[in-house]
Design a protein around this motif. Structure first.
Motif, PDB file in Angstrom:
ATOM      1  N   LYS A  45       0.825  -1.214   0.000  1.00 45.86           N
ATOM      2  CA  LYS A  45       0.000   0.000   0.000  1.00 45.86           C
ATOM      3  C   LYS A  45       0.861   1.267   0.000  1.00 45.86           C
ATOM      4  N   ILE A  46       2.166   1.098   0.235  1.00 44.10           N
ATOM      5  CA  ILE A  46       3.100   2.215   0.376  1.00 44.10           C
ATOM      6  C   ILE A  46       2.639   3.139   1.505  1.00 44.10           C
ATOM      7  N   TRP A  47       2.227   2.520   2.605  1.00 46.44           N
ATOM      8  CA  TRP A  47       1.784   3.254   3.785  1.00 46.44           C
ATOM      9  C   TRP A  47       2.848   3.182   4.869  1.00 46.44           C
ATOM     10  N   SER A  48       2.875   4.200   5.671  1.00 50.16           N
ATOM     11  CA  SER A  48       3.695   4.174   6.875  1.00 50.16           C
ATOM     12  C   SER A  48       2.899   3.476   7.983  1.00 50.16           C
ATOM     13  N   GLU A  49       3.578   3.141   9.058  1.00 49.22           N
ATOM     14  CA  GLU A  49       2.868   2.584  10.211  1.00 49.22           C
ATOM     15  C   GLU A  49       1.875   3.605  10.742  1.00 49.22           C
ATOM     16  N   GLY A  50       2.222   4.884  10.666  1.00 51.26           N
ATOM     17  CA  GLY A  50       1.318   5.940  11.116  1.00 51.26           C
ATOM     18  C   GLY A  50       0.041   5.998  10.296  1.00 51.26           C
ATOM     19  N   GLU A  51       0.171   5.794   8.992  1.00 51.60           N
ATOM     20  CA  GLU A  51      -1.018   5.788   8.129  1.00 51.60           C
ATOM     21  C   GLU A  51      -1.905   4.598   8.455  1.00 51.60           C
ATOM     22  N   LEU A  52      -1.304   3.451   8.697  1.00 55.24           N
ATOM     23  CA  LEU A  52      -2.084   2.274   9.077  1.00 55.24           C
ATOM     24  C   LEU A  52      -2.792   2.519  10.400  1.00 55.24           C
ATOM     25  N   ALA A  53      -2.119   3.154  11.338  1.00 52.62           N
ATOM     26  CA  ALA A  53      -2.733   3.474  12.625  1.00 52.62           C
ATOM     27  C   ALA A  53      -3.938   4.389  12.425  1.00 52.62           C
ATOM     28  N   ARG A  54      -3.777   5.406  11.601  1.00 49.34           N
ATOM     29  CA  ARG A  54      -4.863   6.350  11.350  1.00 49.34           C
ATOM     30  C   ARG A  54      -6.070   5.658  10.709  1.00 49.34           C
ATOM     31  N   ARG A  55      -5.805   4.812   9.738  1.00 50.85           N
ATOM     32  CA  ARG A  55      -6.892   4.159   9.006  1.00 50.85           C
ATOM     33  C   ARG A  55      -7.556   3.024   9.794  1.00 50.85           C
ATOM     34  N   SER A  56      -6.798   2.388  10.673  1.00 52.50           N
ATOM     35  CA  SER A  56      -7.326   1.231  11.400  1.00 52.50           C
ATOM     36  C   SER A  56      -7.888   1.573  12.774  1.00 52.50           C
TER      37      SER A  56
END
Length: 66
Positions: free
Chosen positions: A16-27
């Motif tokens: 997804k080319i996401w950072s861990e921070g982006e995953l945290a925000r989305r999840s």
């Protein structure tokens, strides 16, 4: 089994080319939890957390389970 699950989650995150921070925000899962899971500092994961991460990544639990 835990190492393979971690690798599969990391692979999907990188796809997804996401950072861990982006995953945290989305999840809705705290960044600290995601960081500890993916680094191996935390070996256990609740089904609720796994489901949130999978839903955010657009995958099923079967995609990361052994």
């Amino acid at each position: 089994m835990v190492e393979l699950r971690r690798k599969r989650l990391r692979d999907h995150l990188e796809d997804k080319i996401w950072s861990e921070g982006e995953l945290a925000r989305r999840s809705g899962v705290p960044l600290s939890t995601i960081s500890r899971l993916l680094s191996g500092k935390r070996t256990g994961i609740t089904l609720d957390t796994l489901d949130k991460l999978c839903e955010a990544l657009g995958i099923s639990r079967d995609d990361v389970e052994v």
